[in-house]
Scaffold this motif. Structure first.
Motif, short mmCIF file in Angstrom:
data_model
loop_
_atom_site.label_atom_id
_atom_site.label_comp_id
_atom_site.label_asym_id
_atom_site.label_seq_id
_atom_site.Cartn_x
_atom_site.Cartn_y
_atom_site.Cartn_z
N LEU A 1 0.81 -1.22 0.00
CA LEU A 1 0.00 0.00 0.00
C LEU A 1 0.85 1.26 0.00
O LEU A 1 0.39 2.32 -0.40
CB LEU A 1 -0.91 0.01 1.23
N PHE A 2 2.09 1.15 0.50
CA PHE A 2 3.01 2.29 0.58
C PHE A 2 4.42 1.74 0.52
O PHE A 2 4.72 0.71 1.12
CB PHE A 2 2.80 3.05 1.90
N SER B 1 -7.20 -8.08 9.28
CA SER B 1 -6.63 -7.77 7.96
C SER B 1 -6.23 -6.30 7.93
O SER B 1 -6.58 -5.52 8.80
CB SER B 1 -7.67 -8.06 6.87
N GLY B 2 -5.48 -5.94 6.89
CA GLY B 2 -5.22 -4.52 6.64
C GLY B 2 -3.82 -4.02 6.92
O GLY B 2 -2.85 -4.79 6.90
N CYS B 3 -3.72 -2.72 7.20
CA CYS B 3 -2.45 -1.99 7.21
C CYS B 3 -1.48 -2.47 8.29
O CYS B 3 -1.78 -2.42 9.48
CB CYS B 3 -2.71 -0.50 7.44
N LEU B 4 -0.31 -2.88 7.84
CA LEU B 4 0.78 -3.26 8.76
C LEU B 4 2.05 -2.57 8.28
O LEU B 4 2.44 -2.71 7.12
CB LEU B 4 0.99 -4.78 8.77
N LEU B 5 2.68 -1.81 9.17
CA LEU B 5 3.90 -1.07 8.85
C LEU B 5 5.13 -1.94 9.05
O LEU B 5 5.30 -2.56 10.10
CB LEU B 5 4.00 0.17 9.74
N LEU B 6 6.00 -1.96 8.03
CA LEU B 6 7.28 -2.66 8.12
C LEU B 6 8.40 -1.63 7.93
O LEU B 6 8.30 -0.76 7.06
CB LEU B 6 7.41 -3.73 7.03
N ALA B 7 9.44 -1.74 8.74
CA ALA B 7 10.61 -0.85 8.59
C ALA B 7 11.67 -1.55 7.75
O ALA B 7 11.90 -2.74 7.87
CB ALA B 7 11.17 -0.51 9.97
N ALA C 1 -7.93 -0.28 8.54
CA ALA C 1 -8.27 0.38 7.28
C ALA C 1 -7.30 1.48 6.86
O ALA C 1 -7.12 1.73 5.67
CB ALA C 1 -9.68 0.97 7.38
N ALA C 2 -6.66 2.15 7.84
CA ALA C 2 -5.75 3.25 7.48
C ALA C 2 -4.75 3.48 8.60
O ALA C 2 -5.03 3.22 9.78
CB ALA C 2 -6.55 4.52 7.21
N ALA D 1 -1.20 5.26 4.50
CA ALA D 1 -1.74 4.19 3.66
C ALA D 1 -3.15 3.85 4.09
O ALA D 1 -3.52 4.04 5.24
CB ALA D 1 -0.86 2.94 3.78
N SER D 2 -3.94 3.38 3.13
CA SER D 2 -5.26 2.86 3.47
C SER D 2 -5.48 1.56 2.69
O SER D 2 -5.00 1.40 1.57
CB SER D 2 -6.35 3.87 3.15
N ALA D 3 -6.19 0.64 3.35
CA ALA D 3 -6.42 -0.69 2.77
C ALA D 3 -7.91 -0.85 2.47
O ALA D 3 -8.75 -0.60 3.33
CB ALA D 3 -5.98 -1.77 3.77
N PRO D 4 -8.25 -1.26 1.25
CA PRO D 4 -9.67 -1.43 0.91
C PRO D 4 -10.31 -2.52 1.76
O PRO D 4 -9.62 -3.42 2.25
CB PRO D 4 -9.62 -1.83 -0.58
N LEU D 5 -11.63 -2.41 1.93
CA LEU D 5 -12.33 -3.44 2.70
C LEU D 5 -12.19 -4.79 2.00
O LEU D 5 -12.36 -4.88 0.79
CB LEU D 5 -13.81 -3.09 2.83
N PRO D 6 -11.91 -5.83 2.75
CA PRO D 6 -11.75 -7.15 2.12
C PRO D 6 -13.08 -7.76 1.68
O PRO D 6 -14.16 -7.30 2.07
CB PRO D 6 -11.09 -7.99 3.22
N ALA D 7 -12.95 -8.81 0.89
CA ALA D 7 -14.13 -9.44 0.27
C ALA D 7 -15.11 -9.99 1.31
O ALA D 7 -16.33 -9.98 1.09
CB ALA D 7 -13.69 -10.56 -0.67
#
Length: 218
Positions: A7-8, A60-66, A188-189, A202-208
């Motif tokens: 996402l970023f 689910s969704g946004c996870l930051l990695l360094a 989500a963000a 970053a924002s992550a779309p809603l999953p299915a």
């Protein structure tokens, strides 16, 4: 290429859209985890990116990695200092009486032989604050936006169960584990401020599986 959506991306950070059900660390009993994907997520860098924070396996969704140790240290401090903006979306197994509010319940960890460990609301626990508002309702379920000020383990899940009196749909620990194949919570963000640079956003779309229950993108 990794099959996990990115996402970023810049020289310091990646934000990925972690699939629900994928643990960050390898489970004791073995099986798939995010660790299987880290080499692919190098994206030309020499070292594996490192998760800066945790979200539950089911979430689910946004996870930051360094992408380097200095960035890891700075990002970890931003989380510690509560500078990180986080927006979650969850499906409640019911509709709350109010449309919005703030839950302030201190949380503490307990453990028992038969149930394992869990978090509970306890006066002597760590202070925890979550702002929430209902975005949509359908068939007795509610799509709710959560903006946690603190980042305690299982905070949103316990705040739903103990604060709103309605657990997240599918939550096997704080609810009945019915109605969905996983705990219906989505990061989500996320926004992480940086000195002298634009923030990581970053924002992550809603999953299915959210859409399958009648909720479009929140």
């Amino acid at each position: 290429m990794s099959n996990i959506p990115i996402l970023f991306e810049d020289g310091e950070a990646l934000v990925i859209d972690k699939p629900g059900g994928l643990p960050i660390e390898r489970p004791r009993k073995g099986g798939p985890s995010l660790e299987d994907h880290l080499e692919q997520l190098r994206l030309g860098f020499q070292r594996d990116p490192v998760p800066v924070h945790r979200i539950d396996t089911d979430t689910s969704g946004c996870l930051l990695l360094a992408r380097n140790p200095k960035a890891l240290k700075r990002f970890a401090k931003a989380f510690e200092d509560r500078l990180v903006g986080k927006r979650y979306l969850g499906i409640l197994a019911g509709v709350p009486a109010e449309q919005e509010g703030t839950i302030e319940l201190s949380l503490s960890k307990i453990s028992s032989a038969e149930k394992g460990w869990r978090m509970i609301a306890a006066k002597k626990g760590k202070p925890s604050i979550t702002h929430w508002r209902v975005l949509a309702e359908t068939e007795g379920l509610a799509l709710v936006e959560f903006r946690p000020e603190t980042g305690r383990t299982h905070q949103i899940r316990v705040h739903c169960q103990a604060g709103l009196g309605i657990p997240l749909l599918g939550d096997p620990v704080y609810g009945e584990g019915k109605g969905a194949r996983r705990t219906m919570l989505h990061a989500a963000a996320i926004v992480i401020p940086r000195d002298g640079k634009p923030p990581v956003e970053a924002s992550a779309p809603l999953p299915a599986d959210f859409a399958a229950l009648g909720f479009g993108d929140g």
